[in-house]
Design a protein around this motif. Sequence first.
Motif, mmCIF file in Angstrom:
data_model
loop_
_atom_site.group_PDB
_atom_site.id
_atom_site.type_symbol
_atom_site.label_atom_id
_atom_site.label_comp_id
_atom_site.label_asym_id
_atom_site.label_seq_id
_atom_site.Cartn_x
_atom_site.Cartn_y
_atom_site.Cartn_z
ATOM 1 N N PRO A 307 0.825 -1.211 0.000
ATOM 2 C CA PRO A 307 0.000 0.000 0.000
ATOM 3 C C PRO A 307 0.858 1.259 0.000
ATOM 4 O O PRO A 307 1.906 1.309 0.637
ATOM 5 C CB PRO A 307 -0.817 -0.125 1.295
ATOM 6 N N GLN A 308 0.381 2.273 -0.713
ATOM 7 C CA GLN A 308 1.184 3.486 -0.873
ATOM 8 C C GLN A 308 1.503 4.143 0.459
ATOM 9 O O GLN A 308 2.569 4.741 0.622
ATOM 10 C CB GLN A 308 0.437 4.473 -1.778
ATOM 11 N N ILE A 309 0.604 4.029 1.427
ATOM 12 C CA ILE A 309 0.872 4.629 2.734
ATOM 13 C C ILE A 309 2.124 4.044 3.367
ATOM 14 O O ILE A 309 2.923 4.748 3.990
ATOM 15 C CB ILE A 309 -0.350 4.477 3.683
ATOM 16 N N TRP A 310 2.329 2.723 3.171
ATOM 17 C CA TRP A 310 3.502 2.069 3.772
ATOM 18 C C TRP A 310 4.738 2.273 2.905
ATOM 19 O O TRP A 310 5.855 2.289 3.419
ATOM 20 C CB TRP A 310 3.233 0.593 4.012
ATOM 21 N N GLU A 316 10.336 7.329 4.204
ATOM 22 C CA GLU A 316 10.626 8.272 5.287
ATOM 23 C C GLU A 316 11.619 7.660 6.277
ATOM 24 O O GLU A 316 12.532 8.349 6.765
ATOM 25 C CB GLU A 316 9.335 8.639 6.018
ATOM 26 N N TYR A 317 11.447 6.381 6.585
ATOM 27 C CA TYR A 317 12.342 5.721 7.539
ATOM 28 C C TYR A 317 13.735 5.515 6.955
ATOM 29 O O TYR A 317 14.733 5.561 7.676
ATOM 30 C CB TYR A 317 11.730 4.396 8.015
ATOM 31 N N LEU A 318 13.821 5.293 5.669
ATOM 32 C CA LEU A 318 15.138 5.219 5.035
ATOM 33 C C LEU A 318 15.866 6.552 5.176
ATOM 34 O O LEU A 318 17.078 6.595 5.442
ATOM 35 C CB LEU A 318 14.992 4.839 3.556
ATOM 36 N N ASN A 341 5.869 -0.802 -7.529
ATOM 37 C CA ASN A 341 5.255 0.271 -6.747
ATOM 38 C C ASN A 341 6.078 0.658 -5.519
ATOM 39 O O ASN A 341 5.964 1.762 -5.005
ATOM 40 C CB ASN A 341 3.833 -0.104 -6.321
ATOM 41 N N LEU A 342 6.966 -0.243 -5.043
ATOM 42 C CA LEU A 342 7.813 0.085 -3.890
ATOM 43 C C LEU A 342 8.796 1.208 -4.230
ATOM 44 O O LEU A 342 9.290 1.910 -3.352
ATOM 45 C CB LEU A 342 8.566 -1.165 -3.437
ATOM 46 N N LEU A 343 9.075 1.376 -5.529
ATOM 47 C CA LEU A 343 10.052 2.374 -5.967
ATOM 48 C C LEU A 343 9.400 3.699 -6.357
ATOM 49 O O LEU A 343 10.094 4.619 -6.799
ATOM 50 C CB LEU A 343 10.839 1.817 -7.162
ATOM 51 N N ALA A 344 8.081 3.797 -6.179
ATOM 52 C CA ALA A 344 7.379 5.021 -6.531
ATOM 53 C C ALA A 344 7.918 6.198 -5.728
ATOM 54 O O ALA A 344 8.249 6.070 -4.551
ATOM 55 C CB ALA A 344 5.881 4.848 -6.265
ATOM 56 N N THR A 527 -3.865 -4.637 5.936
ATOM 57 C CA THR A 527 -3.811 -3.456 5.065
ATOM 58 C C THR A 527 -3.137 -3.760 3.734
ATOM 59 O O THR A 527 -3.118 -2.914 2.843
ATOM 60 C CB THR A 527 -3.066 -2.302 5.758
ATOM 61 N N PHE A 528 -2.563 -4.959 3.600
ATOM 62 C CA PHE A 528 -1.944 -5.385 2.349
ATOM 63 C C PHE A 528 -2.955 -6.204 1.567
ATOM 64 O O PHE A 528 -3.599 -7.104 2.120
ATOM 65 C CB PHE A 528 -0.699 -6.235 2.614
#
Length: 554
Positions: A307-310, A316-318, A341-344, A527-528
Amino acid sequence: MYSQNISEEELKNKVANDFFHHKIFNHTRIIGKIDFCISYDDKSLFHQINFLWAEAKKGNTADLIESFVQLILTIGKERTFEENLPPIFLGAFDCEKIAFLEWHEIQGVFSQNDFNWNVAPSNHESKEFLQLYKDIQQNIESKKLQFDFSHDKSQLELFIKENFTLINKNLQKIQITKNNFVYVYQRWHESVKPSISLDFEAEKPDILESDFYLADLLSHDNSTKEIMQNLRILLERESYKINLERTPSGRLNFSEVSFNDNQKAHTTFWAIYERPPEEEYWDYILERRDLLVPQDIRERKGSFFTPQIWVNRAQEYLEKALGEDYQDEYYIWDCAAGTGNLLANLTNPRNIFASTLDKADIEILKERIRNGTNLLENHIFQFDFLNDTLFDKACNNHQESFDEECKYCQKSKLPANLIEILSDEQKRKKLIIFINPPYAEASSYGGNGKPLVANSTKTYEKYLSLVGGNAMNELFAQFFFRIYQEIDGCILAAFSKLKYLNSTNFITFRSAFQAKFLKGFICPAYTFDNVKGSFPIGFLIWDTSVKENNEKEK
């Protein structure tokens, strides 16, 4: 014509019986919260053809413009037109009069991105109601066709006879959007898939039904090439073209698949839906291809959309763990990328690499680049992380000199610049493996013709003795341990189950996996998409260049 004192329900029944009594009309359908519906009565159709959606009001004092606005808010709130054929007309009536408005006159209203549809349509004092009334009042007043039930009875009957017909040129098709493309796929799966001359079960996982659906969906005049030239499956008029190298299962190639019914079911189905969808939805549909992948294949390949929120929270955490300039100072490799999508939202494509098991996902990633995704095409590649070799691997006969022509020598599939990073100890320390790996377990498979997953990989065989079978039965653990062993010194930033931190099955794993915990957060699995269960999923960042016992992280 009708008494002012009758109820709304009685009024609707009388109007239906007096004006829509012909046998072709179905006036009993209930579509969401729409008051009054007239459809074409034919159970053989994939979708009911709708002639009229209307708002009804008892008495004779109704402002029909307000009734139209309430109806439009009802339709917009429920997005009724995404799962039903839009009607030829919208309508509004009370006990004295009825008005019609052609659907296409207000269709554009539903495309507003900044309008709040989540309001009560019956609240005529809401900001949204008043705004919509102001926006469309003039258009409705100038375009509506109004009849008095008593004085215009014959004209109304003639109007219905001439316009509530299948030859009406204004019959609408269903628009396909990001909200209903999965629903349409389910209907396509029932109606069109059986007419395609291919044994899909025998071809899994190399060829999937969803690839044919995307070829259909993203086409114009039965040609995918008009829209997307690089999808794995292309519709070309009367057949599908398949561009496949020899499949991993070893089957012979074939380049064309036809229909077993002269394309009848295909033609009938797509006569109902408008294709291609609006261009604004293309990238989303390709990105969410995972929703069309069968559950067993999704689990095997790890096709779980983050999900885009995660995704945003992880980035942000990186930044918190590695500094605000981490995108320029580090390389990033998602080795279980899916459709990416993880790289968005990452901004430095020169430092980003993406690989995935599924060739169809690679082609979709490349197509998304052409539509603006911020990645480099030569940094995207097909790679089975749990089975393929990271570096060139010579056979016993060519230990001194690697022979690319030898079928027993294994050539690395990685881009040369990524191999260079993996080969350099200092550059490895600047490499982030950023992944949401698959969560399948070997115990979930076996028997009934299903493939073994976790315990059939080369990574499982290689590290079984070091970590033990309990831990290595988890695919995500295999990703972690191969990364830890073979990409030593990198930053591992991954979504996963948390059992590797606290389960007794992972005691041996924890003793071998010595890395420094930097940052992380926990989110609920529900949420996934398509992840079953109420367990937590953690996004944890590890520095594998620093060897620390992580038992304390429990």
